[in-house]
Design a protein around this motif. Structure first.
Motif, PDB file in Angstrom:
ATOM      1  N   GLY A  34     -54.024 104.620 -15.768  1.00  0.00           N
ATOM      2  CA  GLY A  34     -55.019 104.529 -14.714  1.00  0.00           C
ATOM      3  C   GLY A  34     -54.647 103.492 -13.670  1.00  0.00           C
ATOM      4  N   LYS A  35     -55.621 103.153 -12.841  1.00  0.00           N
ATOM      5  CA  LYS A  35     -55.412 102.214 -11.752  1.00  0.00           C
ATOM      6  C   LYS A  35     -55.399 100.773 -12.273  1.00  0.00           C
ATOM      7  N   ASN A  36     -54.560  99.946 -11.693  1.00  0.00           N
ATOM      8  CA  ASN A  36     -54.496  98.531 -12.055  1.00  0.00           C
ATOM      9  C   ASN A  36     -55.686  97.816 -11.417  1.00  0.00           C
ATOM     10  N   LYS A  37     -56.568  97.275 -12.241  1.00  0.00           N
ATOM     11  CA  LYS A  37     -57.789  96.627 -11.751  1.00  0.00           C
ATOM     12  C   LYS A  37     -57.640  95.122 -11.604  1.00  0.00           C
ATOM     13  N   VAL A  38     -56.516  94.561 -12.012  1.00  0.00           N
ATOM     14  CA  VAL A  38     -56.334  93.109 -12.006  1.00  0.00           C
ATOM     15  C   VAL A  38     -56.469  92.512 -10.606  1.00  0.00           C
ATOM     16  N   PRO A  39     -55.837  93.064  -9.560  1.00  0.00           N
ATOM     17  CA  PRO A  39     -55.997  92.452  -8.231  1.00  0.00           C
ATOM     18  C   PRO A  39     -57.447  92.428  -7.745  1.00  0.00           C
ATOM     19  N   ASP A  40     -58.194  93.500  -8.031  1.00  0.00           N
ATOM     20  CA  ASP A  40     -59.602  93.539  -7.627  1.00  0.00           C
ATOM     21  C   ASP A  40     -60.422  92.488  -8.373  1.00  0.00           C
ATOM     22  N   LEU A  41     -60.162  92.337  -9.655  1.00  0.00           N
ATOM     23  CA  LEU A  41     -60.887  91.338 -10.442  1.00  0.00           C
ATOM     24  C   LEU A  41     -60.498  89.915 -10.032  1.00  0.00           C
ATOM     25  N   GLN A  42     -59.236  89.712  -9.649  1.00  0.00           N
ATOM     26  CA  GLN A  42     -58.827  88.391  -9.171  1.00  0.00           C
ATOM     27  C   GLN A  42     -59.567  88.030  -7.894  1.00  0.00           C
ATOM     28  N   LYS A  43     -59.710  88.985  -6.996  1.00  0.00           N
ATOM     29  CA  LYS A  43     -60.459  88.725  -5.757  1.00  0.00           C
ATOM     30  C   LYS A  43     -61.910  88.390  -6.062  1.00  0.00           C
TER      31      LYS A  43
END
Length: 92
Positions: A34-43
Motif C-alpha cells: 500500500g501507500k507509505n503513510k510515514v511522511p504524512d504522519l511526520q507532518k
C-alpha cells in the motif's frame, strides 16, 4: 554379531516437499504494502499546534486518553477501598 548401526541407512522422506521460491519469482511489493503513510504522519506529529503528541490525531486519541485515565483512577480507588477493607478487623 558385532555392533549394528543406530542410524538407518535408507533415505528418509523429504521434510519440505515443496520447492523454494526465488525472490525474482515473487510479485512486486507495491501490490500488498500500500501507500507509505510515514511522511504524512511526520507532518502531522511535527506540526506546532500546542497539542501534546498523544492527542494529535483527534477524537480517537482523546477517547483512548480519557478511557485510560478513567480506568487508572478507578483502579486506584478500588485498590484503596480494598486496602481499607483489609485493614479492618473482622467481627465474629
Amino acid at each position: 554379531q558385532g555392533l549394528k548401526p543406530i542410524v538407518s541407512t535408507e533415505s528418509s522422506a523429504l521434510v519440505f516437499g515443496t520447492a523454494t521460491k526465488l525472490a525474482s519469482d515473487l510479485p512486486a511489493t507495491d501490490s500488498f504494502l500500500g501507500k507509505n503513510k510515514v511522511p504524512d504522519l511526520q507532518k502531522l506529529f511535527q506540526k506546532t499546534d500546542g497539542l501534546p503528541v498523544h492527542l494529535k490525531r483527534g477524537l480517537p486519541d482523546r477517547l483512548l486518553y480519557r478511557t485510560t485515565m478513567a480506568l487508572t483512577i478507578g483502579g486506584t480507588l478500588y485498590c484503596l477501598v480494598a486496602l481499607y477493607m483489609a485493614s479492618q478487623p473482622r467481627n465474629q
